[in-house]
Design a protein around this motif. Structure first.
Motif, mmCIF file in Angstrom:
data_model
loop_
_atom_site.group_PDB
_atom_site.id
_atom_site.type_symbol
_atom_site.label_atom_id
_atom_site.label_comp_id
_atom_site.label_asym_id
_atom_site.label_seq_id
_atom_site.Cartn_x
_atom_site.Cartn_y
_atom_site.Cartn_z
ATOM 1 N N SER A 133 -9.784 -0.034 4.893
ATOM 2 C CA SER A 133 -9.653 1.075 3.949
ATOM 3 C C SER A 133 -9.745 0.555 2.519
ATOM 4 N N VAL A 137 -7.544 -2.497 1.397
ATOM 5 C CA VAL A 137 -6.230 -2.567 2.058
ATOM 6 C C VAL A 137 -6.411 -2.445 3.575
ATOM 7 N N ASN A 138 -5.323 -2.522 4.302
ATOM 8 C CA ASN A 138 -5.311 -2.365 5.766
ATOM 9 C C ASN A 138 -6.268 -3.321 6.464
ATOM 10 N N GLU A 163 -8.184 1.674 -1.109
ATOM 11 C CA GLU A 163 -7.261 2.581 -1.787
ATOM 12 C C GLU A 163 -7.703 2.776 -3.229
ATOM 13 N N LEU A 166 -6.968 7.037 0.354
ATOM 14 C CA LEU A 166 -7.603 5.982 1.133
ATOM 15 C C LEU A 166 -9.001 6.444 1.525
ATOM 16 N N SER A 194 -3.438 9.085 -5.384
ATOM 17 C CA SER A 194 -4.033 7.956 -4.680
ATOM 18 C C SER A 194 -4.569 8.447 -3.355
ATOM 19 N N MET A 237 0.832 -1.167 0.000
ATOM 20 C CA MET A 237 0.000 0.000 0.000
ATOM 21 C C MET A 237 0.882 1.236 0.000
ATOM 22 N N ALA A 241 -6.595 4.713 -6.777
ATOM 23 C CA ALA A 241 -5.509 5.378 -7.493
ATOM 24 C C ALA A 241 -6.012 5.792 -8.866
ATOM 25 N N PRO A 268 -1.039 7.978 0.683
ATOM 26 C CA PRO A 268 -1.861 8.836 -0.177
ATOM 27 C C PRO A 268 -1.002 9.863 -0.910
ATOM 28 N N GLY A 323 -8.595 0.317 -7.801
ATOM 29 C CA GLY A 323 -8.969 0.352 -6.391
ATOM 30 C C GLY A 323 -8.973 -1.040 -5.805
#
Length: 130
Positions: free
Chosen positions: A53, A48-49, A55, A73, A71, A1, A57, A4, A45
């Motif tokens: 979240s 993640v986490n 992400e 989150l 990008s 990841m 881009a 941002p 997209g």
């Protein structure tokens, strides 16, 4: 990841200065049009986490070169798929519209990854309307 990342380029100040006379109260007799630069977007997209979240881009390019990317989150909750879909969709559309306004460009098309399309099914329809 990746962390941002915001768009790095900025719109042309010279072009904005030339066009500012069109919106002034005491404007001269000048044609009020702007030449929009054709651009394309690549949008990806994924979750993640550990599922907390999403992400997103966005890569902006002309017909040959990548010109910019960003990008971000977006908070994600898998138990509310409709709310998540709407939040991600609003983020993508607002980011593209803001970039288009600041850089005086028109997006002629966008490529969307399957992972993003699974989360936000209406994103293609909204993009085509604009």
């Amino acid at each position: 990841m990746a962390p941002p990342h915001q768009f790095q380029s900025h719109g042309s100040e010279a072009l904005r200065r030339r066009l500012s006379s069109v919106v002034a109260a005491k404007r001269p007799n000048v044609a009020g049009f702007a030449s929009l630069t054709p651009m394309w977007a690549g949008i990806a997209g994924t979750v993640v986490n550990n599922g907390t979240s999403f992400e997103v881009a966005i890569s902006v390019h002309d017909s040959v070169y990548n010109t910019n990317f960003a990008s971000a989150l977006v908070p994600y909750d898998a138990t509310e798929p409709n709310a998540q879909s709407e939040a991600i969709e609003k983020h993508v559309i607002s980011t593209i519209c803001k970039f288009s306004t600041e850089h005086l460009c028109k997006f002629l098309g966008a490529g969307v990854t399957l992972s993003l399309l699974k989360e936000v099914r209406a994103i293609l329809i909204r993009q085509l309307r604009r």
